[in-house]
Design a protein around this motif. Structure first.
Motif: not given
Length: 222
Positions: A168-195
Motif C-alpha cells: 500500500a502507498k504511504n499516503a493511502e495507508l495513513a488515510a486507511l489507519v485514520a478511517a479504520t480508527q474512526a470506524a472502531l470508535a462505534k464498536h464497544p469491544a474494539a481496542y482503539p489503536e490500529v497496528l
C-alpha cells in the motif's frame, strides 16, 4: 476488556525485548478443531487471529513466531475450515481461525463454521484478545462489519491489524489507519489503536509482539 494502554508507538525497549522473548521459544501445532466437541482444553492464554480468506493470517503467524511453515500458507482461499491451535512459551496459545468471505464455499459450510466461531468466542474464558486482520490495500469491507458485530456481542476484546502494508502507498495507508480508527470508535469491544504490519518485510511485527506481550503481562501470565 483490558484497561487503558499507552499508544502502540510508545512501547519501551523492555517491552520490545519481552515481545521478542515471548515468540523466541519452541512453537508447536497442538490441535485442530472443526467442532465444539474437538476443542482442546482451556489452558494458558489464548490469542485468536481472524480475518477474511487470503488476508495473510498464516503468513502473519509464521512471521510472529519466526517459523517459515508453522502455519500452512494456502494458495486456495477458504481451505482452512478448522480452528488451529499453536502453543508457545509462557503459556501463550495462538488460534488460527477459519478465513471468512470466500465465495466458493457452500452456504452450509459457512453456517457451520460461523456457529463454531461464535461458540468459541463466547465460551473461551482464557481468550485474551482477537486480532482481526484487514488487508491494507482494501480496508474494512461489509463482511468485516458482521464479524466486528459478532465480537462486540461476544464481548471479546479485539484489535485491528492491517496486513500487506508493503503493498500500500504511504499516503493511502495513513488515510486507511485514520478511517479504520474512526470506524472502531462505534464498536464497544474494539481496542482503539490500529497496528500496521507486513509479513513479507517484517514491518510492524515487533510492535505486534509487544502488544501481545503487554496483554499477557496484564493477564498475570508473564
Amino acid at each position: 476488556m483490558s484497561g487503558p494502554h499507552p499508544p502502540a508507538g510508545t512501547f519501551t525497549r523492555l517491552e520490545f525485548e519481552a515481545g521478542r522473548k515471548l515468540f523466541t521459544g519452541d512453537w508447536q501445532f497442538i490441535a485442530a478443531a472443526g467442532s465444539l466437541t474437538t476443542l482442546p482444553p482451556m489452558r494458558g492464554i489464548e490469542i485468536a487471529v481472524a480475518g477474511r480468506s487470503n488476508v495473510g493470517k498464516s503468513s502473519l503467524i509464521n512471521a510472529l513466531t519466526g517459523r517459515r511453515a508453522l502455519a500452512r500458507v494456502s494458495h486456495t482461499p477458504g481451505r482452512t475450515q478448522e480452528l488451529i491451535f499453536f502453543k508457545g512459551a509462557d503459556k501463550l496459545v495462538l488460534v488460527d481461525m477459519p478465513g471468512y468471505g470466500y465465495a466458493a464455499t457452500s452456504k452450509a459450510k459457512v453456517k457451520a463454521w460461523t456457529a463454531l466461531i461464535h461458540a468459541f468466542l463466547q465460551g473461551r474464558a482464557n481468550l485474551a484478545r482477537a486480532y482481526l486482520l484487514v488487508d491494507a490495500r482494501h480496508g474494512l469491507k461489509p463482511i468485516d462489519a458482521d464479524v466486528l458485530e459478532s465480537l462486540d456481542k461476544a464481548a471479546v476484546n479485539y484489535q485491528i491489524v492491517l496486513t500487506k502494508a508493503d503493498a500500500a502507498k504511504n499516503a493511502e495507508l495513513a488515510a486507511l489507519v485514520a478511517a479504520t480508527q474512526a470506524a472502531l470508535a462505534k464498536h464497544p469491544a474494539a481496542y482503539p489503536e490500529v497496528l500496521v504490519t507486513s509479513a513479507r518485510t517484517g514491518a510492524g511485527i515487533p510492535e505486534l509482539r509487544c502488544a501481545i506481550a503487554r496483554l499477557i503481562k496484564e493477564r498475570g501470565a508473564a
